[in-house]
Scaffold this motif. Structure first.
Motif, PDB file in Angstrom:
ATOM      1  N   PRO A  80       0.829  -1.219   0.000  1.00 46.52           N
ATOM      2  CA  PRO A  80       0.000   0.000   0.000  1.00 46.52           C
ATOM      3  C   PRO A  80       0.859   1.263   0.000  1.00 46.52           C
ATOM      4  CG  PRO A  80      -0.886  -1.594   1.546  1.00 46.52           C
ATOM      5  CD  PRO A  80       0.429  -2.157   1.069  1.00 46.52           C
ATOM      6  N   GLY A  81       0.497   2.200  -0.873  1.00 48.77           N
ATOM      7  CA  GLY A  81       1.218   3.458  -0.979  1.00 48.77           C
ATOM      8  C   GLY A  81       2.314   3.453  -2.032  1.00 48.77           C
ATOM      9  N   LEU A  82       2.625   2.273  -2.579  1.00 50.34           N
ATOM     10  CA  LEU A  82       3.705   2.172  -3.563  1.00 50.34           C
ATOM     11  C   LEU A  82       3.186   1.825  -4.952  1.00 50.34           C
ATOM     12  CD1 LEU A  82       6.345   0.154  -1.468  1.00 50.34           C
ATOM     13  CD2 LEU A  82       6.085   2.643  -1.667  1.00 50.34           C
ATOM     14  N   GLU A  83       1.866   1.876  -5.136  1.00 51.40           N
ATOM     15  CA  GLU A  83       1.289   1.456  -6.413  1.00 51.40           C
ATOM     16  C   GLU A  83       1.369   2.517  -7.501  1.00 51.40           C
ATOM     17  OE1 GLU A  83      -0.430   2.039  -3.642  1.00 51.40           O
ATOM     18  OE2 GLU A  83      -1.686   0.320  -3.049  1.00 51.40           O
ATOM     19  N   GLY A  84       1.520   3.791  -7.124  1.00 50.46           N
ATOM     20  CA  GLY A  84       1.456   4.878  -8.097  1.00 50.46           C
ATOM     21  C   GLY A  84       2.815   5.362  -8.548  1.00 50.46           C
ATOM     22  N   ASP A  85       2.821   6.585  -9.135  1.00 51.42           N
ATOM     23  CA  ASP A  85       4.068   7.151  -9.646  1.00 51.42           C
ATOM     24  C   ASP A  85       4.693   8.163  -8.688  1.00 51.42           C
ATOM     25  OD1 ASP A  85       2.302   9.240  -9.874  1.00 51.42           O
ATOM     26  OD2 ASP A  85       2.526   9.516 -12.028  1.00 51.42           O
ATOM     27  N   GLY A  86       4.123   8.319  -7.501  1.00 51.50           N
ATOM     28  CA  GLY A  86       4.727   9.211  -6.515  1.00 51.50           C
ATOM     29  C   GLY A  86       6.014   8.630  -5.953  1.00 51.50           C
ATOM     30  N   ILE A  87       6.995   9.494  -5.695  1.00 56.28           N
ATOM     31  CA  ILE A  87       8.263   9.054  -5.099  1.00 56.28           C
ATOM     32  C   ILE A  87       8.073   9.095  -3.585  1.00 56.28           C
ATOM     33  CG2 ILE A  87      10.742   9.473  -4.933  1.00 56.28           C
ATOM     34  CD1 ILE A  87      10.610  10.850  -7.631  1.00 56.28           C
ATOM     35  N   ALA A  88       7.986   7.913  -2.993  1.00 57.75           N
ATOM     36  CA  ALA A  88       7.560   7.787  -1.601  1.00 57.75           C
ATOM     37  C   ALA A  88       8.645   8.226  -0.621  1.00 57.75           C
ATOM     38  CB  ALA A  88       7.146   6.354  -1.312  1.00 57.75           C
ATOM     39  N   VAL A  89       8.188   8.825   0.467  1.00 51.56           N
ATOM     40  CA  VAL A  89       9.046   9.304   1.548  1.00 51.56           C
ATOM     41  C   VAL A  89       8.512   8.728   2.855  1.00 51.56           C
ATOM     42  CG1 VAL A  89       9.814  11.339   2.829  1.00 51.56           C
ATOM     43  CG2 VAL A  89       9.637  11.438   0.342  1.00 51.56           C
ATOM     44  N   LEU A  90       9.405   8.200   3.684  1.00 43.88           N
ATOM     45  CA  LEU A  90       9.013   7.708   4.997  1.00 43.88           C
ATOM     46  C   LEU A  90       9.580   8.657   6.048  1.00 43.88           C
ATOM     47  CD1 LEU A  90       7.513   5.395   6.401  1.00 43.88           C
ATOM     48  CD2 LEU A  90       9.708   4.222   6.643  1.00 43.88           C
ATOM     49  N   ARG A  91       8.697   9.310   6.777  1.00 44.83           N
ATOM     50  CA  ARG A  91       9.092  10.292   7.774  1.00 44.83           C
ATOM     51  C   ARG A  91       8.980   9.704   9.174  1.00 44.83           C
ATOM     52  NH1 ARG A  91       9.942  14.692   4.865  1.00 44.83           N
ATOM     53  NH2 ARG A  91       8.688  15.133   3.012  1.00 44.83           N
ATOM     54  N   GLY A  93       7.850   8.485  12.732  1.00 45.35           N
ATOM     55  CA  GLY A  93       6.514   8.063  13.108  1.00 45.35           C
ATOM     56  C   GLY A  93       5.859   7.188  12.064  1.00 45.35           C
ATOM     57  N   GLU A  94       6.662   6.613  11.140  1.00 46.08           N
ATOM     58  CA  GLU A  94       6.143   5.755  10.069  1.00 46.08           C
ATOM     59  C   GLU A  94       5.117   6.480   9.198  1.00 46.08           C
ATOM     60  OE1 GLU A  94       7.342   2.751   9.401  1.00 46.08           O
ATOM     61  OE2 GLU A  94       8.718   2.915  11.087  1.00 46.08           O
ATOM     62  N   GLN A  95       5.301   7.781   9.003  1.00 50.35           N
ATOM     63  CA  GLN A  95       4.395   8.564   8.164  1.00 50.35           C
ATOM     64  C   GLN A  95       4.846   8.482   6.715  1.00 50.35           C
ATOM     65  OE1 GLN A  95       4.324  12.746   8.977  1.00 50.35           O
ATOM     66  NE2 GLN A  95       2.870  13.199   7.350  1.00 50.35           N
ATOM     67  N   LEU A  96       3.948   8.006   5.864  1.00 48.10           N
ATOM     68  CA  LEU A  96       4.252   7.881   4.441  1.00 48.10           C
ATOM     69  C   LEU A  96       3.842   9.157   3.720  1.00 48.10           C
ATOM     70  CD1 LEU A  96       5.287   5.948   2.222  1.00 48.10           C
ATOM     71  CD2 LEU A  96       2.908   5.269   1.854  1.00 48.10           C
ATOM     72  N   ASP A  97       4.767   9.702   2.927  1.00 43.84           N
ATOM     73  CA  ASP A  97       4.532  10.948   2.211  1.00 43.84           C
ATOM     74  C   ASP A  97       5.141  10.802   0.822  1.00 43.84           C
ATOM     75  OD1 ASP A  97       3.785  13.528   1.667  1.00 43.84           O
ATOM     76  OD2 ASP A  97       5.028  14.480   3.202  1.00 43.84           O
ATOM     77  N   TYR A  98       5.064  11.870   0.033  1.00 49.13           N
ATOM     78  CA  TYR A  98       5.621  11.861  -1.320  1.00 49.13           C
ATOM     79  C   TYR A  98       6.294  13.206  -1.587  1.00 49.13           C
ATOM     80  CZ  TYR A  98       2.343   7.997  -1.645  1.00 49.13           C
ATOM     81  OH  TYR A  98       1.648   6.849  -1.395  1.00 49.13           O
ATOM     82  N   TYR A  99       7.337  13.179  -2.400  1.00 44.53           N
ATOM     83  CA  TYR A  99       8.001  14.420  -2.775  1.00 44.53           C
ATOM     84  C   TYR A  99       7.048  15.294  -3.586  1.00 44.53           C
ATOM     85  CZ  TYR A  99      12.587  12.671  -1.309  1.00 44.53           C
ATOM     86  OH  TYR A  99      13.648  12.198  -0.568  1.00 44.53           O
ATOM     87  N   THR A 100       7.101  16.581  -3.316  1.00 42.38           N
ATOM     88  CA  THR A 100       6.299  17.544  -4.069  1.00 42.38           C
ATOM     89  C   THR A 100       7.053  17.956  -5.332  1.00 42.38           C
ATOM     90  OG1 THR A 100       5.311  18.391  -2.030  1.00 42.38           O
ATOM     91  CG2 THR A 100       5.174  19.794  -3.987  1.00 42.38           C
ATOM     92  N   GLY A 101       6.343  17.956  -6.452  1.00 45.26           N
ATOM     93  CA  GLY A 101       6.952  18.407  -7.696  1.00 45.26           C
ATOM     94  C   GLY A 101       7.853  17.391  -8.361  1.00 45.26           C
ATOM     95  N   ALA A 102       7.800  16.129  -7.904  1.00 47.53           N
ATOM     96  CA  ALA A 102       8.631  15.080  -8.504  1.00 47.53           C
ATOM     97  C   ALA A 102       7.842  13.777  -8.503  1.00 47.53           C
ATOM     98  CB  ALA A 102       9.933  14.910  -7.732  1.00 47.53           C
ATOM     99  N   ARG A 103       8.030  12.991  -9.547  1.00 44.47           N
ATOM    100  CA  ARG A 103       7.362  11.702  -9.634  1.00 44.47           C
ATOM    101  C   ARG A 103       8.163  10.798 -10.571  1.00 44.47           C
ATOM    102  NH1 ARG A 103       2.108  13.597 -13.243  1.00 44.47           N
ATOM    103  NH2 ARG A 103       3.237  14.066 -15.176  1.00 44.47           N
ATOM    104  N   TRP A 104       7.848   9.499 -10.522  1.00 42.80           N
ATOM    105  CA  TRP A 104       8.460   8.573 -11.464  1.00 42.80           C
ATOM    106  C   TRP A 104       7.817   8.729 -12.837  1.00 42.80           C
ATOM    107  CZ3 TRP A 104      12.728   7.319  -9.493  1.00 42.80           C
ATOM    108  CH2 TRP A 104      12.878   6.943  -8.159  1.00 42.80           C
ATOM    109  N   ALA A 105       8.528   8.334 -13.869  1.00 46.70           N
ATOM    110  CA  ALA A 105       8.001   8.460 -15.223  1.00 46.70           C
ATOM    111  C   ALA A 105       6.879   7.459 -15.491  1.00 46.70           C
ATOM    112  CB  ALA A 105       9.125   8.264 -16.244  1.00 46.70           C
ATOM    113  N   ALA A 106       6.734   6.457 -14.629  1.00 47.79           N
ATOM    114  CA  ALA A 106       5.640   5.478 -14.717  1.00 47.79           C
ATOM    115  C   ALA A 106       5.341   5.009 -13.302  1.00 47.79           C
ATOM    116  CB  ALA A 106       6.026   4.306 -15.612  1.00 47.79           C
ATOM    117  N   ALA A 107       4.237   4.325 -13.137  1.00 47.69           N
ATOM    118  CA  ALA A 107       3.922   3.761 -11.825  1.00 47.69           C
ATOM    119  C   ALA A 107       5.053   2.825 -11.406  1.00 47.69           C
ATOM    120  CB  ALA A 107       2.597   3.009 -11.880  1.00 47.69           C
ATOM    121  N   ALA A 108       5.360   2.807 -10.108  1.00 42.92           N
ATOM    122  CA  ALA A 108       6.506   2.048  -9.618  1.00 42.92           C
ATOM    123  C   ALA A 108       6.481   0.578 -10.025  1.00 42.92           C
ATOM    124  CB  ALA A 108       6.601   2.193  -8.096  1.00 42.92           C
ATOM    125  N   PRO A 109       5.343  -0.156  -9.927  1.00 47.57           N
ATOM    126  CA  PRO A 109       5.363  -1.561 -10.351  1.00 47.57           C
ATOM    127  C   PRO A 109       5.696  -1.732 -11.829  1.00 47.57           C
ATOM    128  CG  PRO A 109       3.457  -1.127  -8.960  1.00 47.57           C
ATOM    129  CD  PRO A 109       4.061   0.207  -9.284  1.00 47.57           C
TER     130      PRO A 109
END
Length: 227
Positions: A80-91, A93-109
């Motif tokens: 969960p949280g890794l299915e899309g093209d967002g570049i995931a960030v773990l902060r 407290g185990e908080q899952l976030d994504y970089y602003t203004g950046a993404r992968w060229a395709a969905a991660a899978p």
């Protein structure tokens, strides 16, 4: 009704349409300009082994048995949280976030599937490596599960990229899994900048794919012990 009144109504309608169109254009342009610019990033497959290394790992010349070394790489499942093209960030407290203004060229899978196929083709150990959308029936099937693919900031400083993969190799004719690998790699970014973070993703992902590739061929050998 007097003719001049018809003219006044007509001019008012045209003015209203122009005003509405102008307002819509201003609103649309304003919303578009306020959106952050999205930079797209792409990872590349690990390079093919050097000639000397390839000769030492290629084994004996090709035989009829090598024709069975055809491999289909399925589209990976993702945590969960890794299915899309967002570049995931773990902060913290185990908080899952994504970089602003950046993404992968395709969905991660999808990107991982393409990387795995390209990496395995470069090794030169298979007569065929294809995706699950290809028309050919491969003798072996590789299922990948993406369990970690994030930049971890929990330790402070530049992030450490975590890549976790579960790889399951199956034999199509027997309809059974013959090997399951759990791979966890990491690479620390040199600085907290997007370029360095992506380079760390590249390093950790390349390590994981190389480990999987090194274990596949022995497991597919005729004399390999299977459960």
């Amino acid at each position: 009704m007097r003719p001049d009144r018809h003219l006044r109504i007509g001019f008012a309608s045209v003015a209203l349409l122009i005003c509405t169109a102008s307002l819509g254009g201003c609103i649309g342009g304003g919303l578009h300009s306020n959106q952050p610019r999205q930079e797209e990033y792409l990872l590349r497959a690990p390079g093919a082994p050097a000639a000397a290394d390839a000769a030492s790992t290629a084994g004996p010349p090709s035989t009829a048995l090598d024709a069975a070394r055809s491999l289909e790489v399925l589209l990976p499942a993702a945590a969960p949280g890794l299915e899309g093209d967002g570049i995931a960030v773990l902060r913290p407290g185990e908080q899952l976030d994504y970089y602003t203004g950046a993404r992968w060229a395709a969905a991660a899978p999808q990107m991982l599937q393409n990387l795995a196929i390209e990496s395995l083709r470069q090794q030169g150990r298979f007569v065929l490596v294809e995706s699950d959308s290809a028309p050919f029936a491969a003798s072996w099937v590789l299922q990948l599960e993406l369990t970690h693919f994030e930049a971890d900031y929990q330790d402070g400083g530049p992030p450490t990229v975590q890549v976790g993969l579960i790889a399951t190799l199956g034999q199509r004719s027997a309809r059974q899994a013959v090997m399951t690998l759990s791979i966890d790699t990491q690479a620390r970014a040199q600085a907290d900048r997007m370029h360095d973070v992506v380079a760390a993703f590249q390093s950790a992902t390349s390590q994981a794919l190389q480990q999987i590739s090194a274990r596949l061929v022995p497991a597919m050998s005729p004399g390999a012990a299977h459960p």
